[in-house]
Design an enzyme around this catalytic site. Structure first.
Site, PDB file in Angstrom:
ATOM      1  N   CYS A  54      23.274 -41.142   9.735  1.00 49.58           N
ATOM      2  CA  CYS A  54      23.587 -42.651   9.462  1.00 49.58           C
ATOM      3  C   CYS A  54      24.334 -42.961  10.706  1.00 49.58           C
ATOM      4  O   CYS A  54      24.547 -44.027  11.373  1.00 49.58           O
ATOM      5  CB  CYS A  54      24.247 -42.821   8.242  1.00 49.58           C
ATOM      6  SG  CYS A  54      23.146 -42.892   6.806  1.00 49.58           S
ATOM      7  N   ARG A 131      17.703 -44.960   1.470  1.00 51.20           N
ATOM      8  CA  ARG A 131      17.577 -45.074   3.011  1.00 51.20           C
ATOM      9  C   ARG A 131      16.161 -46.073   3.274  1.00 51.20           C
ATOM     10  O   ARG A 131      15.280 -45.827   3.617  1.00 51.20           O
ATOM     11  CB  ARG A 131      17.158 -43.915   3.454  1.00 51.20           C
ATOM     12  CG  ARG A 131      18.136 -42.921   3.468  1.00 51.20           C
ATOM     13  CD  ARG A 131      18.897 -42.523   4.574  1.00 51.20           C
ATOM     14  NE  ARG A 131      18.395 -42.184   5.810  1.00 51.20           N
ATOM     15  CZ  ARG A 131      18.465 -42.625   6.871  1.00 51.20           C
ATOM     16  NH1 ARG A 131      19.275 -43.364   7.305  1.00 51.20           N
ATOM     17  NH2 ARG A 131      17.613 -42.360   7.756  1.00 51.20           N
TER      18      ARG A 131
END
Length: 209
Positions: A54, A131
């Protein structure tokens, strides 16, 4: 405080749905999703702050911020971490990677937004599966959804390409083929069933002039 439109909690969000509205805190102050009406928006989630994949995504998106701005496309990130964790993370990114995260990151500690969008199964106890990226048009309609595993990063190039393609075909006059990039020809929409002998052998997949 997080408030989610309860009208849209019955099932996971799908392409063509109105994106569920919400009000919550972000690194840029209180944020309401519907405040982005009138422009394109990519609303994307990640499992947690200070995670390697991330972090690279945030760095990559921050470096391409001007390209998203040129498309009049906003970015909004989400994770279950607190606002204070978000603030610490974006500051650490700036300090370590010399890039400033200009887009807001919202908090979702109760995972209510994640559940409302269908990022998580109703029985999920953690955010590992959070996600997803939602491409939302100026009317608030979800036009594309992409989900990723926790160990594979998103591509800023593909996110930009998809927004450009969606904007190009929104008038319904053409379709974007595989790998379409600006300047490439579009495909003619599918035939309506009235195929005549003079249509040619390529009637089912033809580029527009």
């Amino acid at each position: 405080m997080i408030a989610v439109d309860q009208m849209n909690l019955a099932r996971a969000v799908r392409i063509g749905d109105l994106a569920p509205d919400f009000v919550t805190r972000s690194t840029k102050g209180e944020l309401t999703l519907s405040s982005y009406r009138g422009r394109w928006l990519i609303f994307f989630s990640h499992p947690a702050d200070f995670t390697p994949v991330c972090t690279t995504e945030f760095v990559g998106l921050a470096k391409r911020q001007k390209e998203f701005d040129a498309l009049d496309c906003a970015l909004v990130g989400l994770s279950v971490d607190s606002l204070y964790s978000h603030l610490a993370w974006v500051r650490a990114i700036e300090a370590n990677f010399a890039v400033k995260v200009e887009f807001p990151v919202i908090e979702d500690p109760s995972m209510v937004i994640g559940h409302a969008y269908g990022m998580l199964d109703p029985t999920s106890k953690d955010a590992m599966a959070m996600r997803a990226a939602y491409f939302i048009d100026p009317k608030g309609i979800v036009r594309a959804i992409i989900s990723y595993p926790h160990n594979v990063g998103r591509s800023a190039d593909e996110m930009l390409r998809l927004v450009r393609a969606l904007k190009t075909v929104e008038d319904g006059k053409g379709f974007a083929p595989e790998g379409w990039q600006p300047g490439m020809p579009l495909l003619a929409p599918p035939a309506d069933g009235n195929i005549t002998p003079d249509e040619g052998a390529d009637w089912f997949c033809r580029t527009l002039p």
